[in-house]
Design an enzyme around this catalytic site. Structure first.
Site, short mmCIF file in Angstrom:
data_model
loop_
_atom_site.label_atom_id
_atom_site.label_comp_id
_atom_site.label_asym_id
_atom_site.label_seq_id
_atom_site.Cartn_x
_atom_site.Cartn_y
_atom_site.Cartn_z
CE1 TYR A 52 -3.10 -3.25 -1.21
CE2 TYR A 52 -2.05 -2.28 0.72
CZ TYR A 52 -3.19 -2.53 -0.04
OH TYR A 52 -4.41 -2.06 0.39
CG HIS A 118 -7.71 -4.65 -0.19
ND1 HIS A 118 -7.10 -4.29 -1.37
CD2 HIS A 118 -7.70 -6.01 -0.17
CE1 HIS A 118 -6.73 -5.38 -2.02
NE2 HIS A 118 -7.07 -6.45 -1.31
P1 CMP Z 1 -6.72 -1.13 -2.60
O1 CMP Z 1 -7.98 -1.71 -3.14
O2 CMP Z 1 -6.35 -1.45 -1.20
O3 CMP Z 1 -5.48 -1.58 -3.56
C1 CMP Z 1 -4.31 -0.80 -3.66
C2 CMP Z 1 -4.46 0.56 -3.07
O4 CMP Z 1 -3.52 1.52 -3.52
C3 CMP Z 1 -5.79 1.15 -3.42
O5 CMP Z 1 -6.81 0.46 -2.74
C4 CMP Z 1 -5.60 2.60 -3.03
O6 CMP Z 1 -5.93 2.86 -1.68
C5 CMP Z 1 -4.08 2.81 -3.18
N1 CMP Z 1 -3.72 3.77 -4.23
C6 CMP Z 1 -3.03 4.90 -4.02
N2 CMP Z 1 -2.84 5.57 -5.16
C7 CMP Z 1 -3.43 4.84 -6.14
C8 CMP Z 1 -3.58 5.00 -7.54
N3 CMP Z 1 -3.10 6.06 -8.18
N4 CMP Z 1 -4.26 4.05 -8.23
C9 CMP Z 1 -4.75 2.95 -7.59
N5 CMP Z 1 -4.63 2.74 -6.24
C10 CMP Z 1 -3.99 3.68 -5.53
#
Ligand code: CMP
Length: 136
Positions: A52, A118
């Site tokens: 990430y 994801h």
């Molecule tokens: P994912 O698609 O796994 O990519 C990053 C992850 O960060 C997202 O899904 C969410 O689960 C997490 N996340 C937590 N807070 C936020 C936010 N404010 N905006 C975007 N993603 C978030």
């Protein structure tokens, strides 16, 4: 004209913990995705931090990485015509509250953190993310 792509999908700890992984895999298959490779693993926090890294500067980064490493996950290479976009549509909005009917996050997501799946957000990132988990 066909445009076969591969994308990376992760079934996150909240969904695996609720034994939803097979149900979610069936949804992908029913929607025409081929699961090219898959494995159930648990990763270290340091690996989650690498995965990430694009979110490094975000306020939610530390919690996000701790969460991804908190339990088993299922990582999959999905293949389909326009797979990157098709997977994003099938997952639904990042926040399950905003996700449309018949999307995975609407159906199973608990919160923006525990949003069950994801998926790669672009073809370039799909290649990077597939290599991250499947290059040996
Ligand atoms: P994912 O698609 O796994 O990519 C990053 C992850 O960060 C997202 O899904 C969410 O689960 C997490 N996340 C937590 N807070 C936020 C936010 N404010 N905006 C975007 N993603 C978030």
């Amino acid at each position: 004209m066909s445009n076969i792509e591969q994308t990376l999908s992760i079934i996150k700890p909240d969904a695996v913990e609720r034994n939803l992984d097979n149900e979610i895999k069936e949804i992908f298959k029913k929607n025409g995705f081929k699961i090219v490779q898959e494995k159930k693993i648990q990763i270290e926090k340091s690996e989650a931090e690498k995965f990430y890294k694009v979110h490094e500067t975000k306020p939610f980064y530390t919690d996000l990485c701790a969460y991804l490493a908190s339990g088993p996950i299922v990582v999959m290479i999905l293949e389909k015509d326009n797979a990157v976009l098709a997977n994003r549509e099938l997952m639904g909005a990042t926040n399950p509250k905003d996700a449309k009917e018949n999307t995975i996050r609407k159906k199973y997501g608990i919160s923006i953190d525990k949003n069950s799946v994801h998926g790669s957000d672009s073809l370039d990132n799909a290649k990077i993310e597939i290599d991250f988990f499947f290059k040996d």
